[in-house]
Write a protein that holds these residues in place. Sequence first.
Motif, PDB file in Angstrom:
ATOM      1  N   VAL A 198      -6.021   2.080  -2.418  1.00 44.17           N
ATOM      2  CA  VAL A 198      -5.007   2.333  -1.392  1.00 44.17           C
ATOM      3  C   VAL A 198      -5.735   2.456  -0.059  1.00 44.17           C
ATOM      4  CG1 VAL A 198      -3.269   3.943  -0.507  1.00 44.17           C
ATOM      5  CG2 VAL A 198      -3.378   3.433  -2.953  1.00 44.17           C
ATOM      6  N   HIS A 210       1.059  11.407   5.181  1.00 40.57           N
ATOM      7  CA  HIS A 210      -0.341  11.419   4.733  1.00 40.57           C
ATOM      8  C   HIS A 210      -0.955  12.802   4.880  1.00 40.57           C
ATOM      9  CE1 HIS A 210      -4.603  10.433   4.355  1.00 40.57           C
ATOM     10  NE2 HIS A 210      -4.790  11.000   5.543  1.00 40.57           N
ATOM     11  N   LYS A 267       2.261   1.835  -3.520  1.00 42.60           N
ATOM     12  CA  LYS A 267       1.315   2.436  -4.457  1.00 42.60           C
ATOM     13  C   LYS A 267       1.048   3.901  -4.131  1.00 42.60           C
ATOM     14  CE  LYS A 267      -1.833  -0.880  -4.122  1.00 42.60           C
ATOM     15  NZ  LYS A 267      -3.097  -1.620  -4.357  1.00 42.60           N
ATOM     16  N   ARG A 268       0.989   4.228  -2.857  1.00 39.22           N
ATOM     17  CA  ARG A 268       0.646   5.597  -2.470  1.00 39.22           C
ATOM     18  C   ARG A 268       1.749   6.584  -2.837  1.00 39.22           C
ATOM     19  NH1 ARG A 268      -0.422   9.937  -2.334  1.00 39.22           N
ATOM     20  NH2 ARG A 268      -1.513  11.202  -0.777  1.00 39.22           N
ATOM     21  N   TYR A 327      -6.355   8.454  -7.781  1.00 35.91           N
ATOM     22  CA  TYR A 327      -6.039   7.195  -8.443  1.00 35.91           C
ATOM     23  C   TYR A 327      -6.092   7.316  -9.948  1.00 35.91           C
ATOM     24  CZ  TYR A 327     -11.157   7.000  -7.845  1.00 35.91           C
ATOM     25  OH  TYR A 327     -12.490   7.293  -7.805  1.00 35.91           O
ATOM     26  N   TYR A 371      -5.030  11.545  -2.456  1.00 35.59           N
ATOM     27  CA  TYR A 371      -4.680  10.510  -3.419  1.00 35.59           C
ATOM     28  C   TYR A 371      -5.617  10.566  -4.612  1.00 35.59           C
ATOM     29  CZ  TYR A 371      -4.284   5.798  -5.397  1.00 35.59           C
ATOM     30  OH  TYR A 371      -4.126   4.730  -6.246  1.00 35.59           O
ATOM     31  N   THR A 379       0.827  -1.205   0.000  1.00 33.91           N
ATOM     32  CA  THR A 379       0.000   0.000   0.000  1.00 33.91           C
ATOM     33  C   THR A 379       0.863   1.257   0.000  1.00 33.91           C
ATOM     34  OG1 THR A 379      -1.735  -1.179   1.201  1.00 33.91           O
ATOM     35  CG2 THR A 379      -1.808   1.219   1.248  1.00 33.91           C
ATOM     36  N   VAL A 380       1.912   1.270   0.794  1.00 36.66           N
ATOM     37  CA  VAL A 380       2.823   2.416   0.823  1.00 36.66           C
ATOM     38  C   VAL A 380       3.508   2.583  -0.533  1.00 36.66           C
ATOM     39  CG1 VAL A 380       4.907   3.347   1.913  1.00 36.66           C
ATOM     40  CG2 VAL A 380       3.162   2.248   3.317  1.00 36.66           C
ATOM     41  N   TYR A 440     -10.552   3.384   3.027  1.00 37.66           N
ATOM     42  CA  TYR A 440      -9.911   4.175   1.977  1.00 37.66           C
ATOM     43  C   TYR A 440      -8.888   5.116   2.591  1.00 37.66           C
ATOM     44  CZ  TYR A 440      -9.400   7.102  -2.169  1.00 37.66           C
ATOM     45  OH  TYR A 440      -8.887   7.785  -3.245  1.00 37.66           O
ATOM     46  N   VAL A 441      -7.803   5.375   1.865  1.00 42.79           N
ATOM     47  CA  VAL A 441      -6.681   6.130   2.401  1.00 42.79           C
ATOM     48  C   VAL A 441      -7.088   7.536   2.834  1.00 42.79           C
ATOM     49  CG1 VAL A 441      -5.991   6.866   0.074  1.00 42.79           C
ATOM     50  CG2 VAL A 441      -4.320   6.891   1.935  1.00 42.79           C
ATOM     51  N   ASP A 442      -7.970   8.181   2.077  1.00 44.43           N
ATOM     52  CA  ASP A 442      -8.394   9.546   2.403  1.00 44.43           C
ATOM     53  C   ASP A 442      -9.746   9.530   3.095  1.00 44.43           C
ATOM     54  OD1 ASP A 442      -6.147  10.866   1.396  1.00 44.43           O
ATOM     55  OD2 ASP A 442      -6.921  10.765  -0.645  1.00 44.43           O
ATOM     56  N   TRP A 478      -3.333   3.294   5.396  1.00 50.03           N
ATOM     57  CA  TRP A 478      -2.125   2.761   6.028  1.00 50.03           C
ATOM     58  C   TRP A 478      -1.696   3.587   7.227  1.00 50.03           C
ATOM     59  CZ3 TRP A 478       2.063   6.012   6.225  1.00 50.03           C
ATOM     60  CH2 TRP A 478       1.981   7.160   5.423  1.00 50.03           C
TER      61      TRP A 478
END
Length: 718
Positions: free
Chosen positions: A288, A151, A93-94, A159, A157, A90-91, A267-269, A291
């Motif tokens: 993502v 973050h 991809k981010r 995508y 993010y 995940t890190v 979701y990351v955000d 994380w």
Amino acid sequence: MRSGFLGRQTFQAEYAQILRGPMGEEAQLSDKDTKATMGIEDTPGGKVSPDSQSLRPSVFHSIKFFLLCHSLLQLVQLMISGYLKSSISTVEKRFGLSSQTSGLLVAFNEVGNTALIVFVSYFGSRVHRPRLIGCGAILVALGALLMSLPHFISEPYHYDRTSPVDTPQDFKASLCLPTTSALASALSNSSCSSYTEAQHLALVGIMFTAQTLLGVGGVPIQPFGISYIDDFAHDSNSPLYLGILFAVTMMGPGMAYGLGGFILRLYVDIDRMPEGGISLTSKDPRWVGAWWLGFLISAGAMALAATPYFFFPRKMPKEKNELHFRRRVLAIISKKKDSPSEQSPREFPEKKDGLARVAPDLTVIQFIKVFPRVLLRTLRHPIFLLVVLSQVCMSSMAAGMATFLPKFLERQFSITASYANMLIGCFSAPSAIAGIILGGVLVKRLHLCPMRCSALCLLGMLFCLLLSLPLFFMGCPTHQIAGIIHQPGTRRGLELFPGCMEPCSCPSDDFNPVCDPSTHVEYLTPCHAGCTNRVVQEALDKSQVFYTNCSCVAGGGPVQAGSCDSACSHLVLPFMFLVCLGVVMACVTHTPSFMLILRGVKKEDKTLAVGIQFMLLRVLAWMPSPVIHGSAIDTTCVHWAQTCGRRAVCRYYDHDLLRNRFVGLQFFFKTGSLACFALVLAILRQQDKEEGTKVTCSGLQQQLLASGPEKKPEESTV
């Protein structure tokens, strides 16, 4: 696999003996000092005066309470160090990292720790150990907070980098439209101006700094805590307390993967969701997870666990009484054996010898001068050197698997990151614990001598090696990607309609995969499939997106949004079953290999030998292994994402090549460990023939591996 995590903590446990030195004697306060500390005065008849009955001992003067606090602290520490491994893909991809870079990020946790751990033996008796543990824990909490900082200071993010922020990210940006060329060029330039290389390097630098802080903060926690328990617990209770400490600590890696499995579903955000929401699911390759949230949770838990350490005294009263149930067990054993159980406590002071005894009396310069001589003397023992090399191979295998097994499962079997972490947390970590316990039980029950310990290690690694052979053939074939990967015997997707993409001017850095279900061919974007229209089919539980009027697809489509489903995802469970069996067999060698090390060096060098072993494992295994595995994984990439002209994360791997190189690297380290144990067994047999004596295989009368023929028999027994 988790034997690496668990083994490192056991290495530190033995290394903590260096800290004891003469401090053990100083720690045993006199009765007068003890009562003054506890607020109790002597009265005639041995009773406590009424005035002092209200002055009860503080809970911070109880070694049992310290054991509880330290068990929780080490549990959280291992959870933090293991959480990054659970979210490594995940890190990547981010922040657009390669596997080699992410492996180096993981290895930086060991850099600060290795650089400072040697001096723990010097400062052990000169500092307030509980407060230093608390300071180290606070530093670990700050490191975890710093890991989550990228973050909050980075942009949200996106995508789909070719789409504006104020429009749905999946809508027109990836379609084949005549105006796409100018729009893609303008948006690509704006994206590069807002996410420059300098900003990217700053974010990555913050994470590397945070990993270094995590390593430095963890230096005093394990050694100082174990030596503190060993100094002030009753001699008969100390092994039990340390066993409880390790049992609780072993759950840390499993909890780390479990936390990752839960957090990465979000979701990351999640803290700054766009107004229109997102059209992604956790199965989408662009997904993502959050994380950063796991680091915030772990940092809060670490800060809470560190608080009590600032209230513990520098020295507390020596525990007077043995635990009642342990006393009853020893009483039963003493009836069956002639040797009294009271002899064991007297053996503990005898361990304070060699450099462990004189280290607290040396200056820093003197300590640095003495250390290399003892290091060279220890490394000259062939048994010690071979066993350490074998453990280096096993730790390299464990470090690589712990770091990249979640990503391997995710890519090889097309499963989500959260599901891969749940599998590892539920099966691999308990398997490592079961293997270590099984190895200890076999050594204890069978009263294994050094030669039989080496034979057990050899058998364990042989079965582990055999169980890894089927893994070369258990995996999924690579998806057929139009214009990138072509399966033999099939027609290329773009060759069916030459020039079908020319009017589209598809952006090169866009990634919104779609799948043609009729041919099972995957396209990078709907634009690469020549699609000009988007259709959303609403269902009761979810909506499905399709793209139609595709000039590069037979019949014009429709094609389904998302990657093509894998036909062999069900193989992930048999694969994990064999991996877990191999983990059990590898971890069975943990206890007998330690017996070989402890009996393979001179008595005065035992404690420092374990410290040297721990340091070599850090330098030769835990630091380089993630980088080696990451570099091997990068060589199997067939399509890299490009960000502002820079190679970023890998989009597609050659599955067969990825499986052969990842499993092959594990096979290589297992073979090296097996060869070392075979040499150990051969040397022991040769020594047995040369000495002309039969090695005793019962109880405490086992022959020292390092004893030469010139030594007397009474000097060759433990």
